[in-house]
Motif scaffolding. Structure first.
Motif, PDB file in Angstrom:
ATOM      1  N   ASN A   1      71.584 -14.984  85.745  1.00 22.81           N
ATOM      2  CA  ASN A   1      71.925 -13.566  85.582  1.00 22.81           C
ATOM      3  C   ASN A   1      70.791 -12.669  86.069  1.00 22.81           C
ATOM      4  O   ASN A   1      71.009 -11.650  86.732  1.00 22.81           O
ATOM      5  CB  ASN A   1      72.227 -13.264  84.115  1.00 22.81           C
ATOM      6  CG  ASN A   1      73.533 -13.879  83.661  1.00 22.81           C
ATOM      7  OD1 ASN A   1      74.370 -14.233  84.481  1.00 22.81           O
ATOM      8  ND2 ASN A   1      73.698 -14.023  82.364  1.00 22.81           N
ATOM      9  N   MET A   2      69.560 -13.054  85.729  1.00 23.03           N
ATOM     10  CA  MET A   2      68.392 -12.280  86.152  1.00 23.03           C
ATOM     11  C   MET A   2      68.292 -12.256  87.668  1.00 23.03           C
ATOM     12  O   MET A   2      68.043 -11.211  88.276  1.00 23.03           O
ATOM     13  CB  MET A   2      67.129 -12.894  85.555  1.00 23.03           C
ATOM     14  CG  MET A   2      65.834 -12.229  86.027  1.00 23.03           C
ATOM     15  SD  MET A   2      64.384 -13.115  85.411  1.00 23.03           S
ATOM     16  CE  MET A   2      64.573 -14.692  86.261  1.00 23.03           C
ATOM     17  N   SER A   3      68.521 -13.413  88.304  1.00 19.72           N
ATOM     18  CA  SER A   3      68.415 -13.470  89.764  1.00 19.72           C
ATOM     19  C   SER A   3      69.474 -12.593  90.421  1.00 19.72           C
ATOM     20  O   SER A   3      69.220 -11.966  91.453  1.00 19.72           O
ATOM     21  CB  SER A   3      68.552 -14.917  90.245  1.00 19.72           C
ATOM     22  OG  SER A   3      69.887 -15.377  90.126  1.00 19.72           O
ATOM     23  N   LYS A   4      70.676 -12.537  89.831  1.00 17.91           N
ATOM     24  CA  LYS A   4      71.740 -11.706  90.398  1.00 17.91           C
ATOM     25  C   LYS A   4      71.379 -10.233  90.329  1.00 17.91           C
ATOM     26  O   LYS A   4      71.597  -9.478  91.285  1.00 17.91           O
ATOM     27  CB  LYS A   4      73.052 -11.969  89.666  1.00 17.91           C
ATOM     28  CG  LYS A   4      73.684 -13.300  90.007  1.00 17.91           C
ATOM     29  CD  LYS A   4      75.000 -13.464  89.279  1.00 17.91           C
ATOM     30  CE  LYS A   4      75.664 -14.771  89.642  1.00 17.91           C
ATOM     31  NZ  LYS A   4      76.955 -14.952  88.964  1.00 17.91           N
ATOM     32  N   MET A   5      70.832  -9.821  89.198  1.00 16.20           N
ATOM     33  CA  MET A   5      70.464  -8.415  89.050  1.00 16.20           C
ATOM     34  C   MET A   5      69.329  -8.032  89.990  1.00 16.20           C
ATOM     35  O   MET A   5      69.202  -6.881  90.378  1.00 16.20           O
ATOM     36  CB  MET A   5      70.102  -8.140  87.595  1.00 16.20           C
ATOM     37  CG  MET A   5      71.324  -8.086  86.677  1.00 16.20           C
ATOM     38  SD  MET A   5      70.935  -7.568  84.983  1.00 16.20           S
ATOM     39  CE  MET A   5      70.349  -9.093  84.296  1.00 16.20           C
ATOM     40  N   MET A   6      68.498  -9.028  90.377  1.00 14.49           N
ATOM     41  CA  MET A   6      67.398  -8.769  91.294  1.00 14.49           C
ATOM     42  C   MET A   6      67.809  -8.988  92.749  1.00 14.49           C
ATOM     43  O   MET A   6      67.024  -8.728  93.653  1.00 14.49           O
ATOM     44  CB  MET A   6      66.214  -9.678  90.958  1.00 14.49           C
ATOM     45  CG  MET A   6      65.616  -9.444  89.581  1.00 14.49           C
ATOM     46  SD  MET A   6      64.255 -10.581  89.218  1.00 14.49           S
ATOM     47  CE  MET A   6      63.038  -9.984  90.397  1.00 14.49           C
ATOM     48  N   GLY A   7      69.037  -9.479  92.967  1.00 12.33           N
ATOM     49  CA  GLY A   7      69.481  -9.749  94.325  1.00 12.33           C
ATOM     50  C   GLY A   7      68.830 -10.970  94.940  1.00 12.33           C
ATOM     51  O   GLY A   7      68.715 -11.061  96.155  1.00 12.33           O
ATOM     52  N   LEU A   8      68.394 -11.932  94.111  1.00 13.82           N
ATOM     53  CA  LEU A   8      67.713 -13.140  94.596  1.00 13.82           C
ATOM     54  C   LEU A   8      68.667 -14.327  94.562  1.00 13.82           C
ATOM     55  O   LEU A   8      69.142 -14.700  93.484  1.00 13.82           O
ATOM     56  CB  LEU A   8      66.484 -13.455  93.731  1.00 13.82           C
ATOM     57  CG  LEU A   8      65.229 -12.638  93.963  1.00 13.82           C
ATOM     58  CD1 LEU A   8      64.174 -13.011  92.936  1.00 13.82           C
ATOM     59  CD2 LEU A   8      64.688 -12.862  95.363  1.00 13.82           C
ATOM     60  N   PRO A   9      68.963 -14.932  95.707  1.00 15.24           N
ATOM     61  CA  PRO A   9      69.766 -16.158  95.692  1.00 15.24           C
ATOM     62  C   PRO A   9      68.999 -17.287  95.013  1.00 15.24           C
ATOM     63  O   PRO A   9      67.769 -17.317  95.024  1.00 15.24           O
ATOM     64  CB  PRO A   9      69.984 -16.471  97.178  1.00 15.24           C
ATOM     65  CG  PRO A   9      69.620 -15.228  97.914  1.00 15.24           C
ATOM     66  CD  PRO A   9      68.612 -14.519  97.069  1.00 15.24           C
ATOM     67  N   ILE A  10      69.740 -18.229  94.436  1.00 16.51           N
ATOM     68  CA  ILE A  10      69.141 -19.398  93.791  1.00 16.51           C
ATOM     69  C   ILE A  10      69.684 -20.666  94.438  1.00 16.51           C
ATOM     70  O   ILE A  10      70.889 -20.780  94.678  1.00 16.51           O
ATOM     71  CB  ILE A  10      69.448 -19.421  92.281  1.00 16.51           C
ATOM     72  CG1 ILE A  10      68.505 -18.479  91.524  1.00 16.51           C
ATOM     73  CG2 ILE A  10      69.294 -20.815  91.697  1.00 16.51           C
ATOM     74  CD1 ILE A  10      68.644 -18.550  90.020  1.00 16.51           C
ATOM     75  N   ILE A  11      68.784 -21.606  94.732  1.00 11.91           N
ATOM     76  CA  ILE A  11      69.172 -22.962  95.118  1.00 11.91           C
ATOM     77  C   ILE A  11      68.771 -23.870  93.960  1.00 11.91           C
ATOM     78  O   ILE A  11      67.634 -23.822  93.508  1.00 11.91           O
ATOM     79  CB  ILE A  11      68.457 -23.440  96.395  1.00 11.91           C
ATOM     80  CG1 ILE A  11      68.610 -22.428  97.523  1.00 11.91           C
ATOM     81  CG2 ILE A  11      68.977 -24.805  96.825  1.00 11.91           C
ATOM     82  CD1 ILE A  11      67.779 -22.770  98.747  1.00 11.91           C
ATOM     83  N   VAL A  12      69.692 -24.687  93.512  1.00  7.67           N
ATOM     84  CA  VAL A  12      69.393 -25.609  92.420  1.00  7.67           C
ATOM     85  C   VAL A  12      69.158 -26.995  93.001  1.00  7.67           C
ATOM     86  O   VAL A  12      69.987 -27.515  93.744  1.00  7.67           O
ATOM     87  CB  VAL A  12      70.530 -25.650  91.386  1.00  7.67           C
ATOM     88  CG1 VAL A  12      70.179 -26.588  90.242  1.00  7.67           C
ATOM     89  CG2 VAL A  12      70.790 -24.251  90.842  1.00  7.67           C
ATOM     90  N   GLU A  13      68.027 -27.586  92.676  1.00 11.07           N
ATOM     91  CA  GLU A  13      67.666 -28.907  93.178  1.00 11.07           C
ATOM     92  C   GLU A  13      68.169 -30.000  92.239  1.00 11.07           C
ATOM     93  O   GLU A  13      68.408 -29.767  91.060  1.00 11.07           O
ATOM     94  CB  GLU A  13      66.150 -29.035  93.310  1.00 11.07           C
ATOM     95  CG  GLU A  13      65.520 -28.062  94.286  1.00 11.07           C
ATOM     96  CD  GLU A  13      64.021 -28.274  94.386  1.00 11.07           C
ATOM     97  OE1 GLU A  13      63.576 -28.869  95.374  1.00 11.07           O
ATOM     98  OE2 GLU A  13      63.303 -27.846  93.468  1.00 11.07           O
ATOM     99  N   GLY A  14      68.309 -31.193  92.796  1.00 15.11           N
ATOM    100  CA  GLY A  14      68.582 -32.367  91.975  1.00 15.11           C
ATOM    101  C   GLY A  14      69.985 -32.456  91.427  1.00 15.11           C
ATOM    102  O   GLY A  14      70.195 -33.071  90.380  1.00 15.11           O
ATOM    103  N   VAL A  15      70.981 -31.860  92.107  1.00 11.01           N
ATOM    104  CA  VAL A  15      72.368 -31.949  91.643  1.00 11.01           C
ATOM    105  C   VAL A  15      72.941 -33.298  92.079  1.00 11.01           C
ATOM    106  O   VAL A  15      73.078 -33.559  93.272  1.00 11.01           O
ATOM    107  CB  VAL A  15      73.215 -30.792  92.203  1.00 11.01           C
ATOM    108  CG1 VAL A  15      74.661 -30.910  91.728  1.00 11.01           C
ATOM    109  CG2 VAL A  15      72.624 -29.455  91.782  1.00 11.01           C
ATOM    110  N   GLU A  16      73.263 -34.121  91.123  1.00 14.27           N
ATOM    111  CA  GLU A  16      73.698 -35.485  91.423  1.00 14.27           C
ATOM    112  C   GLU A  16      75.096 -35.806  90.922  1.00 14.27           C
ATOM    113  O   GLU A  16      75.699 -36.784  91.360  1.00 14.27           O
ATOM    114  CB  GLU A  16      72.711 -36.487  90.818  1.00 14.27           C
ATOM    115  CG  GLU A  16      71.288 -36.355  91.365  1.00 14.27           C
ATOM    116  CD  GLU A  16      70.342 -37.368  90.755  1.00 14.27           C
ATOM    117  OE1 GLU A  16      70.775 -38.077  89.828  1.00 14.27           O
ATOM    118  OE2 GLU A  16      69.184 -37.452  91.200  1.00 14.27           O
TER     119      GLU A  16
END
Length: 569
Positions: free
Chosen positions: A246-261
């Motif tokens: 939620n914080m990243s969305k409000m800041m306009g920062l995309p997120i990549i999540v590592e280690g999705v298995e």
């Protein structure tokens, strides 16, 4: 020294190392090394020599791990990961050769070698007329303090004629914690030259929030520990991940999540609105040659890069997160809403917000929350229950009704209610709904109805439940039309159609009176509509205006539309 050990030149070297270890330090004033320490140093030396030979023999390369859009699985980029592959095909794990490089201050030279290999490969794609995808390279804190990283990267891009936009820079979060002012200037210089910057392993350190406030990075890479099975199955873990996203969305920062298995991790992230991930579920790290095969299938690529607009839509679960929105913000967004429980025929209000209270506008409302159907005009009960049933049957669109409520002072008000079914709970149905006071609009509508009825030449009543038209009244002007009571089927075969000569107007008239269109207008809460067509009366064409009035009160549980026709002068 052991009792039987001779003093040699090596002995003096070790003593000098011990002196250097404590030089300039107030405590401790001694340095202690064991035989195991010197054996480890010897192993490091062997590994460094082997690495040097491996570089000369072309055994040091990089693999690419795709970074994907979670929703589509399309590849948006990749991360370059150093690999040591021996001539017989066996691999030396990075965990074996990276630490010796770091301990002996050779990691910057090694990283520069990998960076250049990435640039060379990107150039090879361009030479093959393949549009490259951006590839991220890793920059450590040691790199930043030992070499001029920005100058090195710019020169490598110029040397191999590759645009800086296809080289992304991943900087570990621990690097930011060391010297935030230096890192802030470093990131600004990178961005000034067109590089995209990523904060790697976000959330692994204590300084994340402080760094985000002071360093203008482009993308966050969420540490893989956040999507472990333990985290996504615990309330605390879920709350932390939701807050970060939620914080990243409000800041306009995309997120990549590592280690999705696992699919469960992907589904969890998708529900939270996270867009990008990398991990074994999508692709394992692979050789460059294998990665190049993806370019033959353009539909499998997403060249828009990492997108995250500050105004993108939030998921419902985010609206319910008290850490994201205050009660005031929620009330303003949702409007007058309440939660209801339907127990057999009794409809109870269980919770409501301030806007709901103000809309109802009844001082004794709180004492009238139970069995609210008792405060609804009896003739309107079928319409209320039908809306609740519609909401149960259609979870997406819900059910709508307009009913009359008795207030505690005896006055009657019209309320438009839109219900959505949520779940069953102990043989009771739970609903969520909005309410709107439409009393004034209804009064205007009734006045409009009376005017139409008094001034019209022809009136029809269309029963939407039975698909019939009933001829009601006729004035002198249009009596020749002779509209009888006829069946109304889907093609609307009205006798009046035979008196419309213009094909376009005939089509307009037919569409206007189709039951499906009338029902849609009725559901939207429209009170009246009108069209004008030309009718052939004997030897002349007379313009006629048809106006419809949608009746919302239930009469024998039937929905009806009154249509009024009047000839224009």
């Amino acid at each position: 020294l052991a009792d039987d050990e001779e003093i040699t030149v090596e002995t003096y070297d070790r003593a000098l190392e011990a002196v250097n270890d404590v030089k300039g330090k107030r405590t401790p004033r001694f340095s202690q090394r064991t035989k195991a320490d010197y054996e480890a140093e010897a192993e490091d030396y062997k590994m460094l020599m082997a690495l040097r030979e491996a570089v000369d023999n072309g055994e040091i390369t990089f693999y690419l791990q795709p970074q994907c859009a979670i929703k589509t699985g399309r590849i948006v980029g990749a991360e370059a990961l150093a690999r040591w592959i021996k001539p017989d095909g066996t691999q030396v794990p990075p965990s074996e050769f990276i630490p010796p490089l770091e301990r002996n201050n050779f990691i910057a030279d090694f990283d520069k070698y990998i960076w250049e290999q990435v640039c060379i490969w990107q150039r090879s794609l361009i030479d093959k007329r393949i549009e490259p995808l951006p590839v991220s390279i890793n920059v450590s804190q040691i790199d930043i303090v030992t070499i001029d990283v920005v100058d090195t990267l710019v020169k490598l891009c110029h040397k191999h004629h590759v645009p800086t936009s296809i080289i992304k820079i991943e900087i570990t979060e621990s690097s930011y914690a060391e010297d935030i002012e230096t890192i802030r200037g470093f990131v600004s210089d990178l961005k000034a030259h067109g590089f995209v910057t990523l904060m790697d392993d976000f959330g692994a350190g204590y300084s994340s929030l402080n760094v985000l406030e002071n360093v203008n990075v482009d993308v966050l890479k969420l540490d893989m520990e956040f999507v472990s099975e333990a985290n996504i199955n615990s309330r605390k873990g879920i709350t932390i991940i939701e807050s970060i996203i939620n914080m990243s969305k409000m800041m306009g920062l995309p997120i990549i999540v590592e280690g999705v298995e696992k699919p469960s991790q992907s589904d969890f992230l998708k529900d939270l609105g996270c867009r990008f991930a990398q991990g074994f579920l999508y692709h394992r790290p692979m050789p460059k040659e294998q990665f190049e095969k993806f370019f033959a299938w353009e539909q499998g690529l997403d060249r828009r890069g990492f997108i995250n607009k500050m105004n993108e839509q939030f998921h419902v679960r985010e609206f319910l997160d008290p850490n994201t929105f205050t009660d005031t913000m929620l009330n303003n967004v949702l409007g007058p809403v309440a939660f209801y429980t339907l127990d057999q025929k009794d409809l109870h209000i269980t919770r409501f917000n301030e806007q709901f209270y103000r809309t109802i506008g009844d001082a004794s409302m709180e004492s009238r929350q139970d069995a609210i159907q008792n405060y609804v005009v009896k003739e309107d009960h079928p319409f209320l229950y039908k809306a609740l049933d519609d909401a149960y049957q259609n979870t997406g669109t819900g059910g709508i009704c307009e009913v009359r409520f008795y207030k505690s002072n005896g006055n009657v008000f019209w309320f438009r209610m839109h219900f959505f079914y949520l779940r069953n709970e102990r043989h009771k149905k739970i609903y969520y709904g909005r309410v709107e006071d439409v009393t004034e609009a209804r009064n205007r509508s009734i006045q409009f109805f009376e005017v139409l009825r008094e001034t019209s030449d022809v009136s029809m009543m269309i029963n939407l439940e039975q698909n019939t038209i009933q001829y009601v009244t006729s004035g002198n002007t249009l009596s020749q039309l002779g509209l009888p009571s006829i069946e109304l089927d889907m093609s609307v075969e009205l006798t009046a159609q035979n008196r419309i000569d213009d094909p376009e107007e005939k089509k307009l008239f037919t569409e206007f009176f189709k039951p499906c269109r009338l029902n849609n207008a009725y559901r939207k809460g429209l009170y009246h509509e009108s069209i004008s067509v030309g009718f052939r009366l004997e030897d002349k064409c007379v313009p006629v205006e048809f106006s419809t009035y949608y009746v919302t009160e239930p009469v024998q549980n039937e929905r009806k539309v009154y249509a009024f026709a009047k000839a224009k002068e």
